[in-house]
Write a protein that holds these residues in place. Structure first.
Motif, mmCIF file in Angstrom:
data_model
loop_
_atom_site.group_PDB
_atom_site.id
_atom_site.type_symbol
_atom_site.label_atom_id
_atom_site.label_comp_id
_atom_site.label_asym_id
_atom_site.label_seq_id
_atom_site.Cartn_x
_atom_site.Cartn_y
_atom_site.Cartn_z
ATOM 1 N N HIS A 17 -4.134 -9.756 6.399
ATOM 2 C CA HIS A 17 -4.763 -9.591 7.719
ATOM 3 C C HIS A 17 -3.900 -8.827 8.716
ATOM 4 C CE1 HIS A 17 -8.050 -11.972 6.383
ATOM 5 N NE2 HIS A 17 -7.496 -13.149 6.528
ATOM 6 N N GLY A 18 -2.733 -8.316 8.284
ATOM 7 C CA GLY A 18 -1.910 -7.525 9.190
ATOM 8 C C GLY A 18 -1.057 -8.363 10.118
ATOM 9 N N PHE A 19 -0.501 -7.707 11.150
ATOM 10 C CA PHE A 19 0.501 -8.340 12.006
ATOM 11 C C PHE A 19 0.021 -8.678 13.415
ATOM 12 C CE2 PHE A 19 1.363 -3.690 11.641
ATOM 13 C CZ PHE A 19 0.843 -3.304 12.859
ATOM 14 N N ALA A 20 -1.156 -8.212 13.814
ATOM 15 C CA ALA A 20 -1.587 -8.409 15.211
ATOM 16 C C ALA A 20 -1.703 -9.883 15.565
ATOM 17 C CB ALA A 20 -2.916 -7.705 15.462
ATOM 18 N N ARG A 21 -2.079 -10.714 14.571
ATOM 19 C CA ARG A 21 -2.275 -12.144 14.841
ATOM 20 C C ARG A 21 -0.960 -12.905 14.965
ATOM 21 N NH1 ARG A 21 -3.804 -15.186 9.274
ATOM 22 N NH2 ARG A 21 -2.383 -14.095 7.866
ATOM 23 N N GLU A 22 0.163 -12.239 14.671
ATOM 24 C CA GLU A 22 1.465 -12.921 14.717
ATOM 25 C C GLU A 22 2.345 -12.472 15.872
ATOM 26 O OE1 GLU A 22 3.124 -12.146 10.879
ATOM 27 O OE2 GLU A 22 1.981 -13.752 9.913
ATOM 28 N N TYR A 52 0.853 -1.181 0.000
ATOM 29 C CA TYR A 52 0.000 0.000 0.000
ATOM 30 C C TYR A 52 0.890 1.232 0.000
ATOM 31 C CZ TYR A 52 0.919 0.651 5.036
ATOM 32 O OH TYR A 52 1.517 0.846 6.254
ATOM 33 N N THR A 53 0.316 2.355 -0.420
ATOM 34 C CA THR A 53 1.060 3.605 -0.510
ATOM 35 C C THR A 53 0.459 4.620 0.446
ATOM 36 O OG1 THR A 53 1.576 3.172 -2.830
ATOM 37 C CG2 THR A 53 1.850 5.420 -2.064
ATOM 38 N N LEU A 54 1.341 5.258 1.208
ATOM 39 C CA LEU A 54 0.909 6.264 2.187
ATOM 40 C C LEU A 54 1.858 7.443 2.107
ATOM 41 C CD1 LEU A 54 -1.192 6.598 4.562
ATOM 42 C CD2 LEU A 54 0.670 5.877 6.069
ATOM 43 N N ASN A 55 1.307 8.640 1.861
ATOM 44 C CA ASN A 55 2.117 9.855 1.749
ATOM 45 C C ASN A 55 3.279 9.683 0.765
ATOM 46 O OD1 ASN A 55 0.487 11.122 3.692
ATOM 47 N ND2 ASN A 55 1.717 10.280 5.369
ATOM 48 N N GLY A 56 2.973 8.997 -0.338
ATOM 49 C CA GLY A 56 3.963 8.836 -1.392
ATOM 50 C C GLY A 56 4.981 7.738 -1.157
ATOM 51 N N GLN A 57 4.874 7.038 -0.034
ATOM 52 C CA GLN A 57 5.820 5.962 0.277
ATOM 53 C C GLN A 57 5.103 4.629 0.250
ATOM 54 O OE1 GLN A 57 8.363 6.781 3.574
ATOM 55 N NE2 GLN A 57 9.133 4.690 3.758
ATOM 56 N N GLN A 58 5.789 3.616 -0.298
ATOM 57 C CA GLN A 58 5.183 2.291 -0.411
ATOM 58 C C GLN A 58 5.619 1.409 0.759
ATOM 59 O OE1 GLN A 58 6.264 -0.320 -3.802
ATOM 60 N NE2 GLN A 58 4.064 -0.507 -4.188
ATOM 61 N N TYR A 59 4.641 0.659 1.290
ATOM 62 C CA TYR A 59 4.902 -0.250 2.402
ATOM 63 C C TYR A 59 4.400 -1.650 2.054
ATOM 64 C CZ TYR A 59 5.514 4.016 5.176
ATOM 65 O OH TYR A 59 5.939 5.223 5.658
ATOM 66 N N THR A 60 4.976 -2.638 2.701
ATOM 67 C CA THR A 60 4.554 -4.025 2.516
ATOM 68 C C THR A 60 3.880 -4.516 3.787
ATOM 69 O OG1 THR A 60 6.342 -4.494 0.949
ATOM 70 C CG2 THR A 60 5.321 -6.386 2.027
ATOM 71 N N LEU A 61 2.679 -5.080 3.620
ATOM 72 C CA LEU A 61 1.922 -5.557 4.772
ATOM 73 C C LEU A 61 1.235 -6.864 4.391
ATOM 74 C CD1 LEU A 61 1.217 -4.713 7.665
ATOM 75 C CD2 LEU A 61 -0.721 -3.433 6.754
ATOM 76 N N LYS A 68 1.314 -3.171 21.616
ATOM 77 C CA LYS A 68 1.840 -1.825 21.380
ATOM 78 C C LYS A 68 2.732 -1.831 20.144
ATOM 79 C CE LYS A 68 1.892 -0.755 26.357
ATOM 80 N NZ LYS A 68 2.726 -0.366 27.503
ATOM 81 N N SER A 69 2.752 -0.696 19.465
ATOM 82 C CA SER A 69 3.622 -0.569 18.300
ATOM 83 C C SER A 69 5.088 -0.695 18.722
ATOM 84 C CB SER A 69 3.392 0.778 17.612
ATOM 85 O OG SER A 69 3.522 1.837 18.550
ATOM 86 N N ASN A 70 5.903 -1.139 17.786
ATOM 87 C CA ASN A 70 7.344 -1.236 18.032
ATOM 88 C C ASN A 70 8.066 -1.016 16.700
ATOM 89 O OD1 ASN A 70 7.248 -3.731 16.588
ATOM 90 N ND2 ASN A 70 6.723 -4.803 18.486
ATOM 91 N N GLU A 71 9.364 -1.159 16.712
ATOM 92 C CA GLU A 71 10.124 -0.909 15.478
ATOM 93 C C GLU A 71 9.712 -1.872 14.368
ATOM 94 O OE1 GLU A 71 11.923 1.806 15.083
ATOM 95 O OE2 GLU A 71 11.246 2.221 17.132
ATOM 96 N N GLN A 72 9.379 -3.083 14.744
ATOM 97 C CA GLN A 72 8.954 -4.089 13.758
ATOM 98 C C GLN A 72 7.649 -3.675 13.078
ATOM 99 O OE1 GLN A 72 8.419 -7.975 15.502
ATOM 100 N NE2 GLN A 72 7.600 -8.880 13.628
ATOM 101 N N ALA A 95 7.961 -0.481 10.731
ATOM 102 C CA ALA A 95 8.615 -0.691 9.436
ATOM 103 C C ALA A 95 7.592 -0.966 8.337
ATOM 104 C CB ALA A 95 9.615 -1.840 9.528
ATOM 105 N N VAL A 96 6.431 -1.525 8.728
ATOM 106 C CA VAL A 96 5.401 -1.874 7.733
ATOM 107 C C VAL A 96 4.140 -1.029 7.877
ATOM 108 C CG1 VAL A 96 6.242 -4.233 7.464
ATOM 109 C CG2 VAL A 96 4.499 -3.755 9.196
#
Length: 289
Positions: A91-96, A79-88, A117-121, A124-125
């Motif tokens: 279903h996202g990361f909460a389940r992992e 997905y793209t946010l504020n002109g930057q592309q991210y990989t996700l 809680k959010s963290n560096e990991q 990054a996404v």
């Protein structure tokens, strides 16, 4: 009488019990904060692939996985946010990720509160600071999941959220579906079809999204198990997904707050301002007859 016990299985497992009616919920915080088992009157309500669960590198197939900050998948997982592309990932990361236990209650109900809680990991996404707090409440034949999503960032935070519960099934052909919608989107063909209350369970896979629901209550009655499951959710859960695979003894009825790819399309996204929080609730009831 309500109680919470802790067992060291492969993971530390919290067991919530309502001893009066014989209902029980098992939660594994460090494996995605997941509910793995739910029993009512000694009967298993949820499906769990126990062999797959022993492999941390594999996604869990069973229980009640948590979907955040997206539901479904993104094209090419990006997905793209504020002109930057991210990989996700799907279903996202909460389940992992591991969740932490915040609180336990055994007065008038059995309740377990977890936090992610959010963290560096995660940043990054998904470049936001956040805190997600869930409280699992067991009382009688009802399991409620109270949620609070908090934006700790200095910018607006977009997200969607939901659940992917796997329910045990006897004979799928004896399922009676009460889904409050007249049509669904076939996720495989991208075609919209009218819904008449029936599915063809001979298909290899059923992956149908009901995006135009008229009520926040849905139910599935499994006549082979004499079990009626009712799902009630807050208004934010505007999508119901029904998913199953041929030859597997489960079906999934999934409440989502938005359709897949909403992080790119913006459709039905929840937008949380800096410092704000959002609360929601999902309730599951299991009645044997």
């Amino acid at each position: 009488m309500f109680s919470i016990a802790i067992q060291q299985q492969q993971y530390k497992t919290y067991i919530l019990t309502d001893e009066t009616v014989g209902s029980q919920v098992e939660v594994v915080p460090e494996r995605g904060g997941i509910i793995t088992r739910w029993r009512v009157k000694g009967e298993e309500i949820l499906y769990l692939d126990t062999e797959r669960f022993t492999h941390p590198e594999l996604s869990v197939r069973g229980g009640v996985p948590i979907l955040f900050p997206i539901c479904g998948n993104l094209p090419d997982n990006s997905y793209t946010l504020n002109g930057q592309q991210y990989t996700l990932k799907q279903h996202g990361f909460a389940r992992e990720l591991p969740w932490e236990v915040l609180d336990q209650v055994t007065k008038d109900k059995a309740a377990l509160t977890l936090v992610l809680k959010s963290n560096e990991q995660t940043k990054a996404v998904y470049p936001f600071d956040f805190q997600v707090v869930f409280t699992y409440e067991l009382q009688g034949d009802t399991l409620e999941i109270r949620q609070q999503y908090e934006n700790l960032s200095s910018t607006q935070m977009p997200f969607s959220f939901g659940f992917h519960p796997y329910f045990q099934v006897g004979d799928k052909n004896q399922l009676e579906l009460e889904i409050p919608s007249q049509e669904y989107l076939d996720q495989q063909t991208k075609e919209i079809h009218p819904f008449n209350g029936k599915f063809d369970f001979n298909r290899d896979e059923i992956d149908f999204a009901f995006g135009q629901i008229t009520s926040q209550s849905a139910s599935v009655t499994d006549h082979s198990r004499k079990l009626k499951l009712t799902l009630d959710s807050d208004n934010v859960f505007s999508v119901l997904v029904f998913w199953t695979l041929k030859g597997k003894d489960f079906y999934c009825l999934e409440p989502w707050s938005a359709l897949r790819n909403s992080l790119n399309t913006g459709e039905r996204l929840t937008l949380l301002e800096p410092g704000d929080s959002y609360t929601a609730s999902v309730r599951l009831r299991a009645n044997f007859f």
